[in-house]
Structure formats: structure tokens, C-alpha cells
Design a protein around this motif. Sequence first.
Motif, PDB file in Angstrom:
ATOM      1  N   UNK A  81      10.173   4.973  -7.021  1.00  0.00           N
ATOM      2  CA  UNK A  81       9.930   4.002  -5.954  1.00  0.00           C
ATOM      3  C   UNK A  81       8.475   3.531  -5.976  1.00  0.00           C
ATOM      4  N   UNK A  82       7.554   4.479  -6.181  1.00  0.00           N
ATOM      5  CA  UNK A  82       6.143   4.125  -6.237  1.00  0.00           C
ATOM      6  C   UNK A  82       5.863   3.229  -7.452  1.00  0.00           C
ATOM      7  N   UNK A  83       6.456   3.569  -8.577  1.00  0.00           N
ATOM      8  CA  UNK A  83       6.264   2.788  -9.797  1.00  0.00           C
ATOM      9  C   UNK A  83       6.782   1.363  -9.632  1.00  0.00           C
ATOM     10  N   UNK A  84       7.944   1.225  -8.999  1.00  0.00           N
ATOM     11  CA  UNK A  84       8.532  -0.092  -8.785  1.00  0.00           C
ATOM     12  C   UNK A  84       7.656  -0.944  -7.867  1.00  0.00           C
ATOM     13  N   UNK A  85       7.107  -0.315  -6.825  1.00  0.00           N
ATOM     14  CA  UNK A  85       6.243  -1.038  -5.890  1.00  0.00           C
ATOM     15  C   UNK A  85       4.964  -1.492  -6.581  1.00  0.00           C
TER      16      UNK A  85
ATOM     17  N   UNK B 138      -5.057   4.430  -3.854  1.00  0.00           N
ATOM     18  CA  UNK B 138      -5.776   4.786  -2.625  1.00  0.00           C
ATOM     19  C   UNK B 138      -5.061   4.209  -1.393  1.00  0.00           C
ATOM     20  N   UNK B 139      -4.488   3.033  -1.563  1.00  0.00           N
ATOM     21  CA  UNK B 139      -3.853   2.336  -0.452  1.00  0.00           C
ATOM     22  C   UNK B 139      -2.391   2.737  -0.258  1.00  0.00           C
ATOM     23  N   UNK B 140      -1.702   3.063  -1.358  1.00  0.00           N
ATOM     24  CA  UNK B 140      -0.246   3.184  -1.274  1.00  0.00           C
ATOM     25  C   UNK B 140       0.378   4.528  -1.658  1.00  0.00           C
ATOM     26  N   UNK B 141      -0.309   5.344  -2.444  1.00  0.00           N
ATOM     27  CA  UNK B 141       0.314   6.559  -2.983  1.00  0.00           C
ATOM     28  C   UNK B 141       0.866   7.487  -1.908  1.00  0.00           C
ATOM     29  N   UNK B 142       0.122   7.658  -0.818  1.00  0.00           N
ATOM     30  CA  UNK B 142       0.562   8.563   0.252  1.00  0.00           C
ATOM     31  C   UNK B 142       1.879   8.121   0.871  1.00  0.00           C
ATOM     32  N   UNK B 143       2.127   6.824   0.872  1.00  0.00           N
ATOM     33  CA  UNK B 143       3.362   6.282   1.427  1.00  0.00           C
ATOM     34  C   UNK B 143       4.581   6.856   0.709  1.00  0.00           C
ATOM     35  N   UNK B 144       4.402   7.168  -0.575  1.00  0.00           N
ATOM     36  CA  UNK B 144       5.501   7.690  -1.395  1.00  0.00           C
ATOM     37  C   UNK B 144       5.430   9.206  -1.560  1.00  0.00           C
TER      38      UNK B 144
END
Length: 239
Positions: free
Chosen positions: A56-60, A156-162
Motif C-alpha cells: 500500500x505504501x509503495x503504491x501511494x 517523513x510525511x507518509x510512512x507512519x500512515x502505513x
Amino acid sequence: MKKYKTAAFTIIFCVCLSIVSAQEKYSVEQLIGKGNPELYGDGIGLQKEAYDAFLKMKAAAKKDGIAIKVVSGYRNFDRQKGIFERKYKAYTQRGMSPEQAIEKIIEYSTIPGTSRHHWGTDIDIIDGNKNVQNDVLDPDKFHGTGPFCALKEWLDKNANTYGFYIVYTDNPNRKGFKYEPWHYSYKAISKPMLDAYKNVAIIEILKTNKLLGSEYLTDSFMQTYLKNNVFDINPALKE
């Protein structure tokens, strides 16, 4: 007062129960890279939940023009032992003492049996869109005008979301391994595994496995190493 005591007891009981559950769920063999975990992702090696989150993180990231590429995922005990012993031989052949060689190794590499890469939760990542020569895992490549700056900003902005968190931060007060802007861990699994790892008798395990240079891994050295290198990580991965 009795009400507060009861509440405090309940919290302590729940924490202890959580630790016990983690110890029961993860065997010593799995925690030190000698197990046979079910892993996913060709050349990646993540547990199912972590792998699904990674996809999911990779796709985003792809939508934002970044191609997350894993350059290192799961490593078992023997592979980590090979890395450690290869470096140990190289450094001692250059004239370093065994103690100096070990200190040099643990700037970035772990002692086998102590690596988070044994767990199927941690990955080293770069931007596959960038054509980079030589060592890609260099902090300078993630800052300034480095080729992986956009990747780092995105993480930094998105990794924690996943569910992924950087492990070895650039906090100057942190001890142990040097800053690794490429190393991320899937917290939902790695946190309970870290809790379970606290009761692993790793010193005896290393002696039994006859690791090259293990005679210099004294109890005092290993206690400091575990405190600084294994447990002094991003606080978010311990909460």
C-alpha cells in the motif's frame, strides 16, 4: 484512593500480560533469525501483515513519482553471521585489534542474532527511479541534493500512515548505530517482537554458535551493546 490503586494495578497487569503474550507468540529461534517464518515478497521477506502494508505504501509513493525499492529485507542468522565475520576478518587483517574491529562493525552492522532484519518487519529502501552508483545506503544521498531526497521527504510525511517508522534517527542524543535514513520497521509486529527479545539469552547463544571474535563479546560489552544498539531506537517504535 482504592479506586486509583485498582486502576494502576489493572494497567500494570495488562502491560505484563502483553509482554507474556509476546514471549509466547515469538520463539527464541524466530527472534534471532534461526526460525522458519512465512515471508512474503520476492527478495524482500516481510511477514504478511507488514508486506500488505508495504504494498500500500509503495503504491501511494508511485502516484507521487517515487519507486520504493527494497535493497535489504529479511536476513537469517547465518547470513548476518557471514556479514559480521567477513568484516571482522577484513578489519583485523588491516591491523585493527579484535575490539577495534568489532566497534567498527557495529557502526552500521549488527552482531548476528541481534538484527531487526531477523524479524521480517524491517526493510532498507531507496528510490528505484534513481540511477545511483557505488553504495546506495549513504546518509548523504538522502539529504541536500542527494538522489533520494524526494524519497526521504515523502517517507517523513507518509510512512507512519502505513505503519512504518524509521529505526535509527538522527537524534544526537541517541546512542548505538549511526543514523540510517533508509531503515524502516513495521511497528505493529516489531514492537511486540522487541518486547519478547528482552528475555533472549543472546550472549550464551553467540558463544554456542562459535561466532568469530565472540570471545571479545564480554558480558559487559554485550549489555552496553544491547542497551545502545538494540534498544536505543526511535521512541515511537517502543511506545
